[in-house]
Design a protein around this motif. Structure first.
Motif, PDB file in Angstrom:
ATOM      1  N   ASP A 116      10.347  -2.381   4.671  1.00  0.00           N
ATOM      2  CA  ASP A 116       9.677  -3.146   5.719  1.00  0.00           C
ATOM      3  C   ASP A 116      10.602  -3.476   6.888  1.00  0.00           C
ATOM      4  OD1 ASP A 116      11.221  -4.978   4.359  1.00  0.00           O
ATOM      5  OD2 ASP A 116       9.665  -6.498   4.191  1.00  0.00           O
ATOM      6  N   ALA A 117      11.923  -3.442   6.660  1.00  0.00           N
ATOM      7  CA  ALA A 117      12.863  -3.660   7.753  1.00  0.00           C
ATOM      8  C   ALA A 117      12.871  -2.483   8.722  1.00  0.00           C
ATOM      9  CB  ALA A 117      14.272  -3.887   7.211  1.00  0.00           C
ATOM     10  N   VAL A 118      12.426  -1.318   8.250  1.00  0.00           N
ATOM     11  CA  VAL A 118      12.399  -0.112   9.073  1.00  0.00           C
ATOM     12  C   VAL A 118      10.978   0.191   9.541  1.00  0.00           C
ATOM     13  CG1 VAL A 118      12.883   2.370   9.093  1.00  0.00           C
ATOM     14  CG2 VAL A 118      14.393   0.818   7.851  1.00  0.00           C
ATOM     15  N   ALA A 119       9.998  -0.018   8.667  1.00  0.00           N
ATOM     16  CA  ALA A 119       8.622   0.386   8.953  1.00  0.00           C
ATOM     17  C   ALA A 119       7.692  -0.768   9.279  1.00  0.00           C
ATOM     18  CB  ALA A 119       8.065   1.176   7.774  1.00  0.00           C
ATOM     19  N   GLY A 120       8.154  -2.015   9.113  1.00  0.00           N
ATOM     20  CA  GLY A 120       7.310  -3.146   9.431  1.00  0.00           C
ATOM     21  C   GLY A 120       6.354  -3.516   8.308  1.00  0.00           C
ATOM     22  N   PRO A 121       5.377  -4.386   8.610  1.00  0.00           N
ATOM     23  CA  PRO A 121       4.494  -4.931   7.558  1.00  0.00           C
ATOM     24  C   PRO A 121       3.595  -3.896   6.900  1.00  0.00           C
ATOM     25  CG  PRO A 121       3.778  -5.627   9.758  1.00  0.00           C
ATOM     26  CD  PRO A 121       5.111  -4.993   9.925  1.00  0.00           C
ATOM     27  N   THR A 122       3.384  -2.747   7.520  1.00  0.00           N
ATOM     28  CA  THR A 122       2.542  -1.733   6.869  1.00  0.00           C
ATOM     29  C   THR A 122       3.174  -1.234   5.569  1.00  0.00           C
ATOM     30  OG1 THR A 122       3.534   0.126   8.075  1.00  0.00           O
ATOM     31  CG2 THR A 122       1.630  -0.953   9.085  1.00  0.00           C
ATOM     32  N   ALA A 123       4.500  -1.363   5.447  1.00  0.00           N
ATOM     33  CA  ALA A 123       5.170  -0.955   4.208  1.00  0.00           C
ATOM     34  C   ALA A 123       4.762  -1.850   3.051  1.00  0.00           C
ATOM     35  CB  ALA A 123       6.680  -0.985   4.397  1.00  0.00           C
ATOM     36  N   VAL A 124       4.645  -3.148   3.314  1.00  0.00           N
ATOM     37  CA  VAL A 124       4.213  -4.097   2.280  1.00  0.00           C
ATOM     38  C   VAL A 124       2.766  -3.814   1.891  1.00  0.00           C
ATOM     39  CG1 VAL A 124       3.873  -6.535   1.730  1.00  0.00           C
ATOM     40  CG2 VAL A 124       5.825  -5.828   3.145  1.00  0.00           C
ATOM     41  N   ALA A 125       1.916  -3.564   2.884  1.00  0.00           N
ATOM     42  CA  ALA A 125       0.508  -3.271   2.602  1.00  0.00           C
ATOM     43  C   ALA A 125       0.361  -1.978   1.809  1.00  0.00           C
ATOM     44  CB  ALA A 125      -0.262  -3.183   3.919  1.00  0.00           C
ATOM     45  N   LEU A 126       1.198  -0.983   2.097  1.00  0.00           N
ATOM     46  CA  LEU A 126       1.141   0.278   1.356  1.00  0.00           C
ATOM     47  C   LEU A 126       1.428   0.047  -0.120  1.00  0.00           C
ATOM     48  CD1 LEU A 126       1.011   3.386   1.175  1.00  0.00           C
ATOM     49  CD2 LEU A 126       3.462   3.405   1.699  1.00  0.00           C
ATOM     50  N   ARG A 127       2.480  -0.693  -0.436  1.00  0.00           N
ATOM     51  CA  ARG A 127       2.813  -0.918  -1.841  1.00  0.00           C
ATOM     52  C   ARG A 127       1.695  -1.680  -2.548  1.00  0.00           C
ATOM     53  NH1 ARG A 127       5.258  -4.601  -5.265  1.00  0.00           N
ATOM     54  NH2 ARG A 127       6.397  -3.614  -6.996  1.00  0.00           N
ATOM     55  N   GLU A 128       1.073  -2.635  -1.881  1.00  0.00           N
ATOM     56  CA  GLU A 128      -0.021  -3.381  -2.492  1.00  0.00           C
ATOM     57  C   GLU A 128      -1.189  -2.457  -2.833  1.00  0.00           C
ATOM     58  OE1 GLU A 128      -0.392  -6.581  -3.495  1.00  0.00           O
ATOM     59  OE2 GLU A 128       1.791  -6.659  -3.187  1.00  0.00           O
ATOM     60  N   ARG A 129      -1.499  -1.527  -1.962  1.00  0.00           N
ATOM     61  CA  ARG A 129      -2.582  -0.577  -2.241  1.00  0.00           C
ATOM     62  C   ARG A 129      -2.217   0.330  -3.406  1.00  0.00           C
ATOM     63  NH1 ARG A 129      -4.706   2.646   2.819  1.00  0.00           N
ATOM     64  NH2 ARG A 129      -6.296   3.185   1.266  1.00  0.00           N
ATOM     65  N   LEU A 130      -0.967   0.763  -3.459  1.00  0.00           N
ATOM     66  CA  LEU A 130      -0.525   1.647  -4.539  1.00  0.00           C
ATOM     67  C   LEU A 130      -0.557   0.943  -5.886  1.00  0.00           C
ATOM     68  CD1 LEU A 130       2.523   3.297  -2.725  1.00  0.00           C
ATOM     69  CD2 LEU A 130       0.307   4.362  -3.193  1.00  0.00           C
ATOM     70  N   LEU A 131      -0.234  -0.336  -5.906  1.00  0.00           N
ATOM     71  CA  LEU A 131      -0.224  -1.100  -7.155  1.00  0.00           C
ATOM     72  C   LEU A 131      -1.601  -1.144  -7.801  1.00  0.00           C
ATOM     73  CD1 LEU A 131       2.053  -4.145  -6.205  1.00  0.00           C
ATOM     74  CD2 LEU A 131       2.546  -2.431  -7.955  1.00  0.00           C
ATOM     75  N   HIS A 132      -2.647  -1.111  -6.999  1.00  0.00           N
ATOM     76  CA  HIS A 132      -4.005  -1.265  -7.518  1.00  0.00           C
ATOM     77  C   HIS A 132      -4.748   0.058  -7.624  1.00  0.00           C
ATOM     78  CE1 HIS A 132      -3.003  -5.344  -6.004  1.00  0.00           C
ATOM     79  NE2 HIS A 132      -3.659  -5.703  -7.091  1.00  0.00           N
ATOM     80  N   GLU A 133      -4.033   1.177  -7.465  1.00  0.00           N
ATOM     81  CA  GLU A 133      -4.674   2.484  -7.559  1.00  0.00           C
ATOM     82  C   GLU A 133      -4.222   3.171  -8.845  1.00  0.00           C
ATOM     83  OE1 GLU A 133      -6.651   5.439  -7.748  1.00  0.00           O
ATOM     84  OE2 GLU A 133      -7.090   4.261  -5.928  1.00  0.00           O
ATOM     85  N   PRO A 134      -5.158   3.422  -9.809  1.00  0.00           N
ATOM     86  CA  PRO A 134      -4.764   4.003 -11.098  1.00  0.00           C
ATOM     87  C   PRO A 134      -4.498   5.503 -11.068  1.00  0.00           C
ATOM     88  CG  PRO A 134      -7.124   3.607 -11.056  1.00  0.00           C
ATOM     89  CD  PRO A 134      -6.577   3.039  -9.782  1.00  0.00           C
TER      90      PRO A 134
END
Length: 270
Positions: A116-134
């Motif tokens: 997120d220091a390089v890519a901004g808040p979209t990096a945090v949102a990406l990981r959250e989506r990945l966590l909930h995708e089986p």
């Protein structure tokens, strides 16, 4: 559970070698020594929101968030295998991270940096989506789509692309002076662009490519003589090869062979 690895389609394929998803039990050993690569990578830990790194087996732990941009590295480091059980990653081609993130790669070399220091808040949102995708396939597609959304920010310099191409084609014998003449730039100008966009000097990049050429060769050629491997790999002699192994791998060639596991870049530690 399993391992999925894809090469993305163009135009992303010009910048990204692979996107992968790893979901497997931890191995029987606690630590892996990771050999350095002259290219950057992206790591997203889906098991724990933490990345644990060690300069050596006896060094204190460096703790970072679960999503990081890694390298390029010029020396080996140690990871904790207990956290590497559900992980996603992106292997960038030489200079491939620079057009996607617009950050000078020499500032990211030899370290892991929070994504997120390089890519901004979209990096945090990406990981959250990945966590909930089986589904691993859907997770890989999500990462691919996120990377594609970052295309078009800047372009890799043509001279840098030409230089990395020549060094990759023949790392054992390529001469930096010949490459400089081919690009038509001064040595200083090419060096500046190369460090900014690849993260290393052309000479250090060539050394790492030559080192990995030997790693690949000894995985195929059995039996072999180290002296022949050294000469074929572009080293002056066996002593030169041993010096480079110690520098990049933190061990001798013989120790590497004794410890080597199924993955050539991951060396299991006792």
């Amino acid at each position: 559970m399993g391992f999925l690895r894809i090469t993305p389609p163009p135009p992303l394929a010009a910048l990204v070698e692979a996107i992968w998803d790893w979901d497997l039990p931890a191995p029987g050993h606690a630590f892996d020594r990771i050999l350095p690569l002259p290219t950057a990578s992206l790591i997203i830990n889906l098991a724990q929101d933490e990345t644990r790194l060690y300069a050596s087996e006896d060094a204190p732990c460096t703790r970072l968030p679960g999503s990081v941009i890694s390298g390029p590295f010029t020396g080996s480091f140690v990871i904790d295998t207990a956290e590497q059980v559900r992980v996603m990653g992106v292997n960038f081609r030489p200079g491939g991270a620079w057009p996607l993130f617009g950050t000078d790669l020499d500032a990211l070399a030899d370290r892991d940096t929070p994504l997120d220091a390089v890519a901004g808040p979209t990096a945090v949102a990406l990981r959250e989506r990945l966590l909930h995708e089986p589904s691993p396939a859907v997770r890989v597609a999500l990462v691919q789509s996120w990377l594609e959304s970052r295309l078009g920010r800047v372009q890799l310099d043509a001279a840098v692309m030409a230089a990395t191409g020549m060094l990759d084609l023949d790392p054992a014998w390529a001469r930096i002076s010949d490459i400089v003449r081919t690009t038509g730039l001064s040595s200083q100008r090419l060096g500046l662009l190369f460090r900014r966009q690849v993260g290393l000097t052309p000479k250090r990049y060539a050394r790492l490519r030559r080192f990995h050429g030997v790693i690949d060769a000894i995985g195929i050629e059995r039996p072999f003589e180290w002296a022949n491997v050294a000469v074929d790999g572009g080293y002056a002699d066996q002593a030169h090869l041993v010096h480079e192994f110690r520098h990049f791998a933190g061990m001798t060639p013989g120790e590497y062979l004794r410890r080597r596991g199924p993955h050539s870049r991951h060396v299991p530690l006792d």
